[in-house]
Design a protein around this motif. Structure first.
Motif, PDB file in Angstrom:
ATOM      1  N   LEU A  39      -3.511   6.676  -3.700  1.00 53.47           N
ATOM      2  CA  LEU A  39      -2.963   7.913  -3.653  1.00 53.47           C
ATOM      3  C   LEU A  39      -3.836   8.193  -1.759  1.00 53.47           C
ATOM      4  CD1 LEU A  39      -4.961  10.292  -6.425  1.00 53.47           C
ATOM      5  CD2 LEU A  39      -2.647   9.246  -6.572  1.00 53.47           C
ATOM      6  N   GLY A  40      -2.396   9.412  -1.412  1.00 57.02           N
ATOM      7  CA  GLY A  40      -2.099   9.517  -0.041  1.00 57.02           C
ATOM      8  C   GLY A  40      -0.658  10.306   0.410  1.00 57.02           C
ATOM      9  N   PRO A  41      -1.346  10.888   1.550  1.00 56.11           N
ATOM     10  CA  PRO A  41      -0.534  11.993   2.419  1.00 56.11           C
ATOM     11  C   PRO A  41       0.404  10.751   2.322  1.00 56.11           C
ATOM     12  CG  PRO A  41      -3.019  12.738   2.902  1.00 56.11           C
ATOM     13  CD  PRO A  41      -3.386  11.192   2.539  1.00 56.11           C
ATOM     14  N   ASN A  42       1.771  11.436   3.207  1.00 56.03           N
ATOM     15  CA  ASN A  42       2.304  10.869   4.101  1.00 56.03           C
ATOM     16  C   ASN A  42       2.032  10.136   4.973  1.00 56.03           C
ATOM     17  OD1 ASN A  42       4.202  11.162   1.903  1.00 56.03           O
ATOM     18  ND2 ASN A  42       5.647  12.687   3.341  1.00 56.03           N
ATOM     19  N   GLY A  43       2.255   9.020   5.560  1.00 60.20           N
ATOM     20  CA  GLY A  43       1.906   8.713   6.848  1.00 60.20           C
ATOM     21  C   GLY A  43       0.357   7.877   6.272  1.00 60.20           C
ATOM     22  N   ALA A  44      -0.794   7.926   5.163  1.00 62.15           N
ATOM     23  CA  ALA A  44      -1.688   7.638   5.218  1.00 62.15           C
ATOM     24  C   ALA A  44      -1.827   5.950   5.412  1.00 62.15           C
ATOM     25  CB  ALA A  44      -1.909   8.019   3.647  1.00 62.15           C
ATOM     26  N   GLY A  45      -0.583   5.471   5.193  1.00 63.02           N
ATOM     27  CA  GLY A  45      -0.993   4.197   5.309  1.00 63.02           C
ATOM     28  C   GLY A  45      -1.088   3.534   3.808  1.00 63.02           C
TER      29      GLY A  45
ATOM     30  N   LEU B   1      -6.258   7.189   0.442  1.00 66.43           N
ATOM     31  CA  LEU B   1      -5.608   6.631   1.908  1.00 66.43           C
ATOM     32  C   LEU B   1      -6.152   8.115   2.702  1.00 66.43           C
ATOM     33  CD1 LEU B   1      -3.963   3.239   1.963  1.00 66.43           C
ATOM     34  CD2 LEU B   1      -6.634   3.491   2.603  1.00 66.43           C
ATOM     35  N   GLY B   2      -5.959   8.671   3.852  1.00 66.07           N
ATOM     36  CA  GLY B   2      -6.247   8.778   4.265  1.00 66.07           C
ATOM     37  C   GLY B   2      -6.298   8.434   5.848  1.00 66.07           C
TER      38      GLY B   2
ATOM     39  N   GLU C  66      -1.314  14.365   7.771  1.00 68.14           N
ATOM     40  CA  GLU C  66      -1.035  13.810   9.421  1.00 68.14           C
ATOM     41  C   GLU C  66       0.177  15.043   9.823  1.00 68.14           C
ATOM     42  OE1 GLU C  66       0.806  10.346  12.176  1.00 68.14           O
ATOM     43  OE2 GLU C  66       0.412   9.882  10.399  1.00 68.14           O
ATOM     44  N   TYR C  67       1.154  15.235   8.447  1.00 71.34           N
ATOM     45  CA  TYR C  67       2.579  16.115   8.773  1.00 71.34           C
ATOM     46  C   TYR C  67       2.078  17.332   7.832  1.00 71.34           C
ATOM     47  CZ  TYR C  67       4.276  11.390   9.800  1.00 71.34           C
ATOM     48  OH  TYR C  67       4.625  10.435  10.288  1.00 71.34           O
TER      49      TYR C  67
END
Length: 303
Positions: A33-39, A200-201, A296-297
């Protein structure tokens, strides 16, 4: 098993992944899991050799993906369901993949039936709906009957029956001792599917723990209380670690006090309770608590 050790990836001045280490164990469904742009996507691409790490290494069953002699039979991958020649039929796409590893045509028919593609198997993939494209991508990942599955947003575009099938399939695969890495933005579905979660973040590991541990650490249990003397009860249970949210007249959500203690306090004062319902925190609550400072966004809040 998938093992990442101090994995980093930079694109110029942009650090997409920074010193990431984790292990995806066999016999479990591991949510990624992770937000958009987390990698997340970059990390998955590095696992299967599509991106070269700037530093660190990642292995699948002790080997780099590029060193696997028969990758299709060892690792099943769905990163982009659109990665298919649009002029080919679903069957011919899978037959071409099977030919690269000497797989029998009977296996093509098996995965077509398994993923519900039988009625469209001879149609061109370019005309597929989003859901049918996803099914074809999943069929390709399963073609070599691999021991490791890496699936990025596999339920995207699927109808409820398809979502349920993916959930049951990956859990069955894990029960057979297979390694499953599953990425999704659907927290409700991940809560029903995953045993372990990696978050991830901004390219860093924020959490790496079993789902239950994640919920205990990053959420607080809530008790819904309904009473004609709700305000009086709220004053009785007030404390430094207690949070009371008034939802409506006579209705409140309480954090920091267990339901049985609230019931005892109400009984001691003769306060009638019309509802006393404990509710555990959700995976979505834990995820938002973890990633709140690493989005990030950011979107604008709606009043």
């Amino acid at each position: 098993m998938i093992v990442a050790e101090s994995l980093s990836k930079s694109f110029g001045a942009k650090h997409a992944v920074s010193d990431v280490s984790f292990a995806v164990q066999p016999g479990k469904v591991t949510g990624f899991l992770g937000p958009n742009g987390a990698g997340k996507s970059t990390t998955m691409r590095m696992i299967v050799g599509l991106d070269r790490p700037t530093a660190g290494r990642v292995t699948v069953n002790g080997k780099r993906y590029t060193d696997l002699r028969s990758p299709l039979t060892e690792v099943g991958v769905l990163l982009d369901a659109k990665a298919v020649h649009t002029g080919r039929s679903a069957r011919n796409h899978l037959r071409a993949m099977a030919a690269t590893h000497g797989l029998p045509l009977s296996r093509v028919d098996e995965v077509i039936e398994l993923t519900g593609l039988s009625s469209v198997a001879r149609k061109r993939a370019g005309g597929f709906s989003l859901g049918m494209g996803q099914r074809l991508g999943i069929a390709a990942a399963l073609l070599g009957d691999p021991h490791t599955l890496i699936l990025d947003e596999p339920v995207n575009g699927l109808d409820p029956e398809g979502v349920l099938w993916v959930r049951r399939f990956v859990r069955h695969a894990a029960s057979q001792g297979k390694t499953v890495l599953l990425s999704s933005h659907l927290m409700s579905e991940m809560a029903l599917t995953a045993d372990h979660i990696i978050v991830l973040g901004r390219g860093r590991v924020l959490a790496d723990a079993p789902v239950d541990d994640l919920l205990r650490r990053w959420t607080r249990a809530t008790v819904r209380v309904r009473s004609p003397r709700a305000l009086e009860l709220a004053e009785l249970i007030a404390g430094a670690d207690v949070s009371v949210t008034h939802v409506a007249e006579g209705v409140m959500d309480i954090e920091g006090v267990p339901a049985d203690e609230i019931g005892d306090i109400a009984a001691a004062r003769g306060i009638a309770l019309h509802e006393l319902t404990p509710a555990s925190g959700t995976l979505e609550d834990a995820y938002l608590s973890l990633t709140g400072d690493d989005v990030e966004y950011k979107t604008k809040e709606i009043a």
